[in-house]
Design an enzyme around this catalytic site. Structure first.
Site, mmCIF file in Angstrom:
data_model
loop_
_atom_site.group_PDB
_atom_site.id
_atom_site.type_symbol
_atom_site.label_atom_id
_atom_site.label_comp_id
_atom_site.label_asym_id
_atom_site.label_seq_id
_atom_site.Cartn_x
_atom_site.Cartn_y
_atom_site.Cartn_z
ATOM 1 N N MET A 1 57.186 14.307 18.238
ATOM 2 C CA MET A 1 55.829 13.826 17.940
ATOM 3 C C MET A 1 55.077 14.911 17.170
ATOM 4 O O MET A 1 55.254 16.089 17.418
ATOM 5 C CB MET A 1 55.111 13.540 19.252
ATOM 6 C CG MET A 1 53.856 12.722 19.087
ATOM 7 S SD MET A 1 52.993 12.558 20.640
ATOM 8 C CE MET A 1 53.532 10.948 21.165
ATOM 9 N N CYS A 2 54.282 14.500 16.206
ATOM 10 C CA CYS A 2 53.424 15.423 15.470
ATOM 11 C C CYS A 2 52.163 14.665 15.110
ATOM 12 O O CYS A 2 52.106 13.449 15.236
ATOM 13 C CB CYS A 2 54.078 15.894 14.168
ATOM 14 S SG CYS A 2 55.469 17.004 14.422
ATOM 15 N N GLY A 3 51.167 15.388 14.661
ATOM 16 C CA GLY A 3 49.936 14.733 14.221
ATOM 17 C C GLY A 3 49.699 15.031 12.760
ATOM 18 O O GLY A 3 50.010 16.121 12.270
ATOM 19 N N ARG A 32 49.393 15.569 20.193
ATOM 20 C CA ARG A 32 50.585 15.202 19.434
ATOM 21 C C ARG A 32 51.302 16.430 18.877
ATOM 22 O O ARG A 32 52.466 16.333 18.514
ATOM 23 C CB ARG A 32 50.216 14.290 18.249
ATOM 24 C CG ARG A 32 49.642 12.957 18.617
ATOM 25 C CD ARG A 32 49.481 12.098 17.379
ATOM 26 N NE ARG A 32 50.769 11.713 16.842
ATOM 27 C CZ ARG A 32 51.437 10.616 17.180
ATOM 28 N NH1 ARG A 32 50.916 9.787 18.053
ATOM 29 N NH2 ARG A 32 52.606 10.341 16.651
ATOM 30 N N ASN A 176 55.353 13.390 10.027
ATOM 31 C CA ASN A 176 55.493 13.045 11.436
ATOM 32 C C ASN A 176 56.753 12.196 11.522
ATOM 33 O O ASN A 176 56.822 11.154 10.874
ATOM 34 C CB ASN A 176 54.251 12.257 11.897
ATOM 35 C CG ASN A 176 54.378 11.708 13.311
ATOM 36 O OD1 ASN A 176 53.690 10.756 13.660
ATOM 37 N ND2 ASN A 176 55.230 12.282 14.126
#
Lengths: 298, 226
Positions: A1-3, A32, A176
């Protein structure tokens, strides 16, 4: 997960508030991506003879004025440096490739984050709050920017592995998701003389798209080729001198939402990061469709 | 009855959810400033009314039983996922996986629903006022999905016994999904669900999509080109 976050202001008078607007957006994506954060901001263009290089030193005590002195003695010409802690922006009229080579040769501990006429890039490990404070993101000014908060899933947590990634000049990309064929892309690009700096999957996407643009495709055409070449999950947000571009994979595995008003276009992985923007209640809110290209121009 | 009002910019979400679980005692609740927070009004298990004034994040009203939850805004991923009973009404659009695995209850989405709406539906009903994204109703086992707009790719892929009724166009049917003639019972079902959702389309405008049941049993002679 990333933002992912991105912001483009449509009115020149808002450029001075760009940093102030983005910081809550970036911090909103802390859940995130708590391990690293980064931001690429596009500012007024330098004249065609000048370039700026964003430089990162792992060592916070780096002697930037010594670097400037040695750089000036080597290249002569017009050079200045704007440093804060382990980060500096070197502006020079030296040939950009020679300047980069010189830095790599004499200061191998430095990492060249970006090169171009309008891009400034900051990225480091730490929470989005810590990274924002470290580089005073609130005071940044410019027309548009691309930001990222990282939760590493497939390569190490270091500043070099943080996003945005850059390739060439005035181009950056945040991601992402995860790609399943980054090594295939790499094997295609490396024989063409394209050098990689990390083992990160996003770097492969970034270098692929920049290579397509160098081969004559425009941003839109290079992304179309990317749909065919890149396999995996992704929402990509890209920045160039005058554009922001957003795409999601065919399965829309990773989220994105856009808020558009007369004043700005704001992009984030989730609405949480847009909720505090001025006048967001009257913004046109929508989720970008999969495999469709969204481009906004300054 | 007066509503109990919570402002999520003042009160922590966990406190609000605990109140909804243990102390609502039938009182209507209004939640202000949701600002895209995740897990709002999840796991409710009593017949209370909850109105959320704004956009919600992931899994809003997930696992709902008996409660009537209205979201006066857009919903993030997995709204009303695994709903058991009750009613969830999204007045804006819903992101991916709306109503995933819902076992019962009614999910109403006034706007569009994104990809995978009603994936693995297990008995709930979903009424979408707008269109749905690709892979909606994937492997849906039981329940009904009414789509007033269009469907993107692969609608109803690998369907079991769930039935889809669609008013607009279908970009492509998923594997083993097929159009079937509407019976009187189908028209009645569509009419009832549209009435519950307060949409005033004519049931005659809807077409039925259900499983061709060719994937129910392994066919060793098939050329495996699903």
């Amino acid at each position: 997960m990333c933002g992912i976050v991105g912001l483009l202001v449509k009115k020149p008078e808002l450029r001075k508030s760009l940093g102030e607007m983005i910081v809550p957006m970036l911090i909103g994506m802390s859940d995130r991506g708590p391990d690293s954060a980064g931001l690429a901001i596009f500012t007024e263009m330098l004249d065609p003879s000048h370039r700026k290089h964003s430089l990162y030193s792992g060592d916070k005590e780096f002697n930037w004025s010594e670097l400037l002195y040695k750089f000036q003695s080597h290249f002569e010409g017009d050079t200045e440096i704007d440093s804060q802690g382990n980060h500096a922006i070197l502006i020079s009229d030296a040939d950009p490739e020679s300047a980069k080579q010189w830095i790599k040769q004499h200061y191998s501990q430095l990492y060249i984050l970006s090169t171009g006429r309008s891009i400034n890039l900051y990225k480091d490990t730490g929470t989005p709050q810590e990274v924002s404070d470290r580089y005073h993101f609130k005071s940044l000014k410019g027309s548009h920017l691309v930001g990222h908060t990282r939760m590493a899933t497939e390569s190490a947590v270091t500043a070099a592995h943080a996003h945005p990634f850059t390739a060439g000049e005035d181009f950056c990309l945040v991601h992402n998701g995860s790609l399943s064929n980054p090594y295939e892309i790499r094997r295609k690009l490396e024989p063409r003389g394209i050098k990689f700096e990390t083992d990160n999957d996003t770097e492969a996407a970034c270098r692929f798209l920049e290579w397509r643009m160098r081969e004559g495709d425009n941003l839109e055409a290079s992304i179309q080729k990317g749909f065919e070449a890149l396999d995996g999950f992704y929402t990509f947000l890209m920045g160039t001198t005058d554009k922001l571009a957003l795409v999601r994979d065919a399965f829309a595995c990773k989220p994105a939402i856009v808020a558009e008003t007369d004043d700005y276009v704001a992009i984030a992985s989730e609405f949480r990061s847009l909720a505090h923007l001025p006048d967001v209640n009257h913004a046109h809110l929508y989720e970008p469709a999969p495999e469709e290209l969204y481009v906004w121009t300054v | 009855m007066d509503s109990v009002i919570f402002d999520l910019s003042q009160t922590p979400l966990r406190e609000v959810n605990q109140f909804l679980h243990h102390n609502a005692n039938g009182k209507p609740i209004k939640i202000l400033n949701p600002n895209g927070a995740h897990n709002i009004a999840i796991g409710l298990d009593s017949p209370i009314s909850v109105e959320i004034a704004g956009h919600v994040g992931y899994y809003a009203a997930g696992m709902n039983q008996l409660a009537n939850v209205t979201i006066d805004g857009n919903a993030g991923t997995g709204v009303a996922e695994n709903m058991m009973s009750g009613r969830v009404h999204v007045k804006g659009f819903a992101s991916v996986s709306a109503g995933a695995s819902a076992q019962g209850g009614l999910l109403i989405i006034d706007g569009n629903a994104s990809l995978r709406c009603g994936i693995s539906l297990k008995g709930g009903d979903i009424v979408v006022g707008g269109s749905v994204g690709s892979f909606s109703a994937f492997m849906a086992q039981a329940g009904r999905i009414i789509i007033c707009g269009d469907a993107a790719d692969a609608i109803g892929d690998s369907l079991y016994e769930a039935v889809i009724y669609i008013r607009g166009t279908v970009k492509s049917l998923g594997a083993d999904a097929q159009f079937e003639p509407m019976s009187e019972t189908d028209y009645q079902t569509v009419g009832e669900l549209l009435a519950k959702a307060e949409f005033c389309h004519d049931p005659k405008e809807f077409k039925r999509i259900a499983s061709a049941k060719q994937l129910y049993h392994w066919n060793a002679d098939a050329n495996q080109e699903y």
